[in-house]
Design a protein around this motif. Sequence first.
Motif, PDB file in Angstrom:
ATOM      1  N   ILE A  28      -7.433  62.719  45.913  1.00  0.00           N
ATOM      2  CA  ILE A  28      -6.671  61.552  45.454  1.00  0.00           C
ATOM      3  C   ILE A  28      -5.211  61.675  45.887  1.00  0.00           C
ATOM      4  O   ILE A  28      -4.619  60.707  46.374  1.00  0.00           O
ATOM      5  N   ILE A  29      -4.634  62.873  45.728  1.00  0.00           N
ATOM      6  CA  ILE A  29      -3.249  63.095  46.156  1.00  0.00           C
ATOM      7  C   ILE A  29      -3.122  62.902  47.666  1.00  0.00           C
ATOM      8  O   ILE A  29      -2.161  62.315  48.159  1.00  0.00           O
ATOM      9  N   TRP A  30      -4.126  63.388  48.415  1.00  0.00           N
ATOM     10  CA  TRP A  30      -4.106  63.240  49.863  1.00  0.00           C
ATOM     11  C   TRP A  30      -4.140  61.764  50.257  1.00  0.00           C
ATOM     12  O   TRP A  30      -3.411  61.330  51.149  1.00  0.00           O
ATOM     13  N   LEU A  31      -4.974  60.992  49.579  1.00  0.00           N
ATOM     14  CA  LEU A  31      -5.074  59.567  49.875  1.00  0.00           C
ATOM     15  C   LEU A  31      -3.755  58.849  49.592  1.00  0.00           C
ATOM     16  O   LEU A  31      -3.264  58.078  50.428  1.00  0.00           O
ATOM     17  N   ILE A  32      -3.167  59.124  48.456  1.00  0.00           N
ATOM     18  CA  ILE A  32      -1.886  58.497  48.103  1.00  0.00           C
ATOM     19  C   ILE A  32      -0.781  58.943  49.066  1.00  0.00           C
ATOM     20  O   ILE A  32       0.016  58.128  49.527  1.00  0.00           O
ATOM     21  N   GLY A  33      -0.750  60.233  49.382  1.00  0.00           N
ATOM     22  CA  GLY A  33       0.264  60.741  50.320  1.00  0.00           C
ATOM     23  C   GLY A  33       0.107  60.168  51.707  1.00  0.00           C
ATOM     24  O   GLY A  33       1.101  59.879  52.391  1.00  0.00           O
ATOM     25  N   SER A  34      -1.127  59.976  52.152  1.00  0.00           N
ATOM     26  CA  SER A  34      -1.353  59.380  53.471  1.00  0.00           C
ATOM     27  C   SER A  34      -0.899  57.930  53.497  1.00  0.00           C
ATOM     28  O   SER A  34      -0.289  57.477  54.477  1.00  0.00           O
ATOM     29  N   ILE A  35      -1.183  57.207  52.442  1.00  0.00           N
ATOM     30  CA  ILE A  35      -0.739  55.810  52.367  1.00  0.00           C
ATOM     31  C   ILE A  35       0.786  55.734  52.348  1.00  0.00           C
ATOM     32  O   ILE A  35       1.381  54.907  53.045  1.00  0.00           O
ATOM     33  N   SER A  37       2.925  57.911  53.565  1.00  0.00           N
ATOM     34  CA  SER A  37       3.509  58.274  54.850  1.00  0.00           C
ATOM     35  C   SER A  37       3.259  57.212  55.912  1.00  0.00           C
ATOM     36  O   SER A  37       4.011  57.126  56.877  1.00  0.00           O
ATOM     37  N   CYS A  38       2.226  56.385  55.743  1.00  0.00           N
ATOM     38  CA  CYS A  38       2.033  55.259  56.659  1.00  0.00           C
ATOM     39  C   CYS A  38       3.017  54.135  56.355  1.00  0.00           C
ATOM     40  O   CYS A  38       3.509  53.471  57.267  1.00  0.00           O
ATOM     41  N   ILE A  39       3.290  53.919  55.075  1.00  0.00           N
ATOM     42  CA  ILE A  39       4.217  52.859  54.683  1.00  0.00           C
ATOM     43  C   ILE A  39       5.649  53.231  55.050  1.00  0.00           C
ATOM     44  O   ILE A  39       6.390  52.427  55.602  1.00  0.00           O
ATOM     45  N   CYS A  40       6.013  54.442  54.721  1.00  0.00           N
ATOM     46  CA  CYS A  40       7.390  54.891  54.982  1.00  0.00           C
ATOM     47  C   CYS A  40       7.335  56.236  55.709  1.00  0.00           C
ATOM     48  O   CYS A  40       7.273  57.293  55.073  1.00  0.00           O
ATOM     49  N   PRO A  41       7.346  56.232  57.037  1.00  0.00           N
ATOM     50  CA  PRO A  41       7.222  57.488  57.787  1.00  0.00           C
ATOM     51  C   PRO A  41       8.428  58.422  57.634  1.00  0.00           C
ATOM     52  O   PRO A  41       8.354  59.574  58.019  1.00  0.00           O
ATOM     53  N   CYS A  42       9.512  57.943  57.055  1.00  0.00           N
ATOM     54  CA  CYS A  42      10.680  58.794  56.885  1.00  0.00           C
ATOM     55  C   CYS A  42      10.547  59.719  55.678  1.00  0.00           C
ATOM     56  O   CYS A  42      11.391  60.586  55.464  1.00  0.00           O
ATOM     57  N   CYS A  43       9.501  59.560  54.879  1.00  0.00           N
ATOM     58  CA  CYS A  43       9.290  60.422  53.707  1.00  0.00           C
ATOM     59  C   CYS A  43       8.729  61.764  54.167  1.00  0.00           C
ATOM     60  O   CYS A  43       7.529  61.922  54.380  1.00  0.00           O
ATOM     61  N   VAL A  44       9.591  62.730  54.333  1.00  0.00           N
ATOM     62  CA  VAL A  44       9.174  64.049  54.785  1.00  0.00           C
ATOM     63  C   VAL A  44       8.437  64.790  53.673  1.00  0.00           C
ATOM     64  O   VAL A  44       7.535  65.591  53.931  1.00  0.00           O
ATOM     65  N   CYS A  45       8.773  64.482  52.429  1.00  0.00           N
ATOM     66  CA  CYS A  45       8.134  65.185  51.316  1.00  0.00           C
ATOM     67  C   CYS A  45       6.641  64.851  51.222  1.00  0.00           C
ATOM     68  O   CYS A  45       5.857  65.643  50.700  1.00  0.00           O
ATOM     69  N   CYS A  46       6.251  63.703  51.737  1.00  0.00           N
ATOM     70  CA  CYS A  46       4.826  63.332  51.691  1.00  0.00           C
ATOM     71  C   CYS A  46       3.985  64.270  52.542  1.00  0.00           C
ATOM     72  O   CYS A  46       2.829  64.531  52.224  1.00  0.00           O
ATOM     73  N   THR A  47       4.544  64.788  53.614  1.00  0.00           N
ATOM     74  CA  THR A  47       3.814  65.704  54.489  1.00  0.00           C
ATOM     75  C   THR A  47       3.462  66.987  53.751  1.00  0.00           C
ATOM     76  O   THR A  47       2.337  67.479  53.849  1.00  0.00           O
ATOM     77  N   GLY A  48       4.398  67.527  53.007  1.00  0.00           N
ATOM     78  CA  GLY A  48       4.131  68.733  52.225  1.00  0.00           C
ATOM     79  C   GLY A  48       3.101  68.501  51.147  1.00  0.00           C
ATOM     80  O   GLY A  48       2.243  69.341  50.892  1.00  0.00           O
TER      81      GLY A  48
END
Length: 73
Positions: A28-35, A37-48
Amino acid sequence: MGKCRPLGFLISLPFALIALILSFVGAIIWLIGSILSCICPCCVCCTGIVNLAMTLVKLPVDIIIWFIDKIPC
């Protein structure tokens, strides 16, 4: 039988069950984080967060393999 160690597999099952629940949370966290990072690619924290979630998804298999390797018989 090679690497067939049924005792290690049986001992690891309760821990793998708990890890399976954590892997669903990780998915679930992976799905939310992937969404995110697609919406806002500047969110570096989403990658971690996505990398942490993938570790959680792989956790049940890693636990079973760890227990099988630790039991010598």
